[in-house]
Write an enzyme that holds these catalytic residues in place. Structure first.
Site, short mmCIF file in Angstrom:
data_model
loop_
_atom_site.label_atom_id
_atom_site.label_comp_id
_atom_site.label_asym_id
_atom_site.label_seq_id
_atom_site.Cartn_x
_atom_site.Cartn_y
_atom_site.Cartn_z
N TYR A 123 0.92 -1.32 -0.25
CA TYR A 123 -0.10 0.07 -0.03
C TYR A 123 0.81 1.32 -0.03
CZ TYR A 123 -4.11 -2.66 1.28
OH TYR A 123 -5.29 -3.42 1.11
N TYR A 162 -0.52 -10.19 0.54
CA TYR A 162 0.62 -9.28 1.32
C TYR A 162 0.34 -9.90 2.67
CZ TYR A 162 -3.35 -6.18 2.82
OH TYR A 162 -4.43 -5.78 3.49
N ARG A 172 -3.15 -11.78 3.75
CA ARG A 172 -4.33 -11.68 3.17
C ARG A 172 -4.36 -11.79 1.58
NH1 ARG A 172 -7.64 -7.91 4.37
NH2 ARG A 172 -8.87 -9.60 3.84
N HIS A 175 -7.45 -8.35 -2.64
CA HIS A 175 -8.67 -7.67 -2.43
C HIS A 175 -8.56 -6.26 -2.71
CE1 HIS A 175 -6.42 -7.07 1.68
NE2 HIS A 175 -7.22 -5.97 1.60
N HIS A 177 -10.71 -2.66 -1.34
CA HIS A 177 -11.29 -1.94 -0.30
C HIS A 177 -12.55 -1.22 -1.02
CE1 HIS A 177 -9.11 -2.94 2.96
NE2 HIS A 177 -7.95 -3.07 2.33
#
Lengths: 254, 191
Positions: A123, A162, A172, A175, A177
């Protein structure tokens, strides 16, 4: 540190407890329980007292909601691959679908916001110190207003999986959000969209916090070859359904 | 909700820890039009079940009624794709504020005007660790109200903001949110 085996056992126990509630005549639980200990951060962050019901109050402020319009989005906000001078690395995809209410009616002119990791699973956020490369051509934030048919579409790159520190060797699944507004504040939804066939699904306590199998499947997009653009991008389809009453429902006596 | 609605809802998932570069926007807490003489400040701290401040909560505020519900909360620049800020004139009724490292938030808005006789701000709480957002309300005074009337005094008090006695703070109200445990805020569900 807790092992994946222990977390997996806890997740299995939560599913078993839900299946027993169903067998005992309990209702389908579409949303995750806020008290879901396999996701460790939830332990101190959910109320112990039951929620207080507000029923059929036509004056409730929450039955209306904020309005967004042309000034709140720019044309490029729905294309996460064109926000920098160069092309981001990764598999270019489109994600499109419809925003609907619980009766299947399109939710028009409402705001959908998205954010995601880059193709390497990183991110653009200072607190993400996963040693995967940042991509100078990818921030991973977008927004769009739904159309008159409730439709929306984003162009982006497929995010990477990640690691995180919920437990030892926690990962995770990939995905995106989503933050979604409906006609009423009661219909507000923040959720995550997953990609079909991800082998990490059974290990992830955030996805598994939705203990109902069919509800969980509704968080997974469908690959739709008709939505793939030749020599450009792969197409995923994901419809979003909001719940919660709105002023329209109350007026119609539901 | 019925168990099997025609269109079952998309489940909620936590907002996670990394929304900070996506959801907050400049001026998100400045809902009152610029320089409005009636503006109030509502502020406080979000606490977890151990009493610790929650530094990664996101609060949204909504107030309905006449004159609200205009677009333009997060105006965008077609030149560089950045945020322009609100236009300073319209009152959208919508605010969004992330808590700071001390778990503190502040909202500058106009006093809510609906519903009569006891208006309130609606609040939606998101946080890392919170699977599904929570709704609550900020009442600026106690009084006659169906919801408040249904609560025992200690719980009722969690929904009523306290006017600040510090004279340096102009028209400020304190409203803390406790997610769990002693003094737990009343959270709502709507049917």
């Amino acid at each position: 540190m807790t092992t994946q085996r222990e977390i997996t056992a806890e997740m299995g126990a939560a599913r078993g407890a839900y299946e027993k509630r169903l067998a005992d005549g309990g209702g389908v639980e579409h949303h995750p329980s806020r008290a879901y200990a396999p996701y460790r951060s939830s332990v101190l962050r959910h109320p112990h007292r039951p929620l207080v019901a507000v029923e059929g109050d036509p004056e409730a402020v929450e039955l209306s909601g904020p309005v967004f319009g042309a000034t709140d989005v720019t044309a490029l906000d729905c294309d996460l691959t064109r926000q920098h001078t160069g092309e981001p690395l990764g598999e270019r995809i489109t994600v499109s679908g419809r925003l609907l209410d619980g009766r299947g009616r399109p939710v028009r002119r409402q705001l959908i916001e998205v954010w995601q990791a880059n193709a390497s699973g990183r991110y653009a956020h200072q607190r993400d110190d996963h040693p995967a490369p940042l991509d100078p051509n990818f921030t991973g934030v977008g927004r769009v207003l739904t159309g008159d048919d409730g439709g929306y579409a984003f162009t982006t790159v497929k995010p990477g999986a990640y690691p995180w520190r919920n437990h030892d060797n926690a990962w995770r699944p990939a995905h995106i959000h989503f933050s979604v507004f409906g006609e009423a504040f009661t219909q507000r939804l923040v959720t995550q969209m997953y990609f079909p066939g991800d082998p990490l699904f059974p290990y992830d306590p955030i996805l598994q916090s939705v203990t109902d199998e069919r509800a969980r499947q509704r968080l997974v997009a469908v690959y739709d070859h008709e939505l793939s653009a030749p020599e450009f991008s792969l197409g995923y389809r994901w419809d979003i359904v909001l719940d919660g009453p709105s002023a329209t429902w109350i007026e119609e006596g539901r | 909700m019925p168990d099997t609605p025609a269109f079952p809802p998309t489940p909620s998932q936590t907002v996670g820890p990394f929304y900070g570069y996506a959801l907050p926007f400049p001026g998100g807490g400045d809902v009152a039009p610029a320089g409005h003489p009636d503006a109030i400040t509502v502020h406080g701290v979000v606490h977890d079940g151990a009493g610790a401040p929650v530094p990664d909560a996101l609060l949204e505020f909504w107030q309905g009624g006449p004159g609200t519900g205009l677009p333009g909360s997060m105006r965008r620049s077609p030149v560089n794709g950045g945020f322009l800020g609100r236009n300073g004139v319209d009152f959208t009724g919508f605010g969004r504020v992330a808590t700071d490292a001390d778990g503190h938030y502040a909202l500058r808005t106009l006093p809510p005007r609906t519903p009569a006789p006891l208006p309130y701000l609606s609040v939606c709480v998101f946080a890392r660790g919170l699977m599904h957002h929570l709704y609550t309300r900020v009442y600026l005074a106690d009084g006659e109200d169906a919801l408040l009337g249904s609560l025992e005094p200690a719980r009722r008090a969690t929904l009523v903001a306290a006017p600040e006695e510090n004279p340096a703070r102009h028209r400020a109200y304190r409203f803390d949110i406790r997610l769990q445990g002693e003094g737990e805020t009343v959270f709502l569900e709507f049917h």
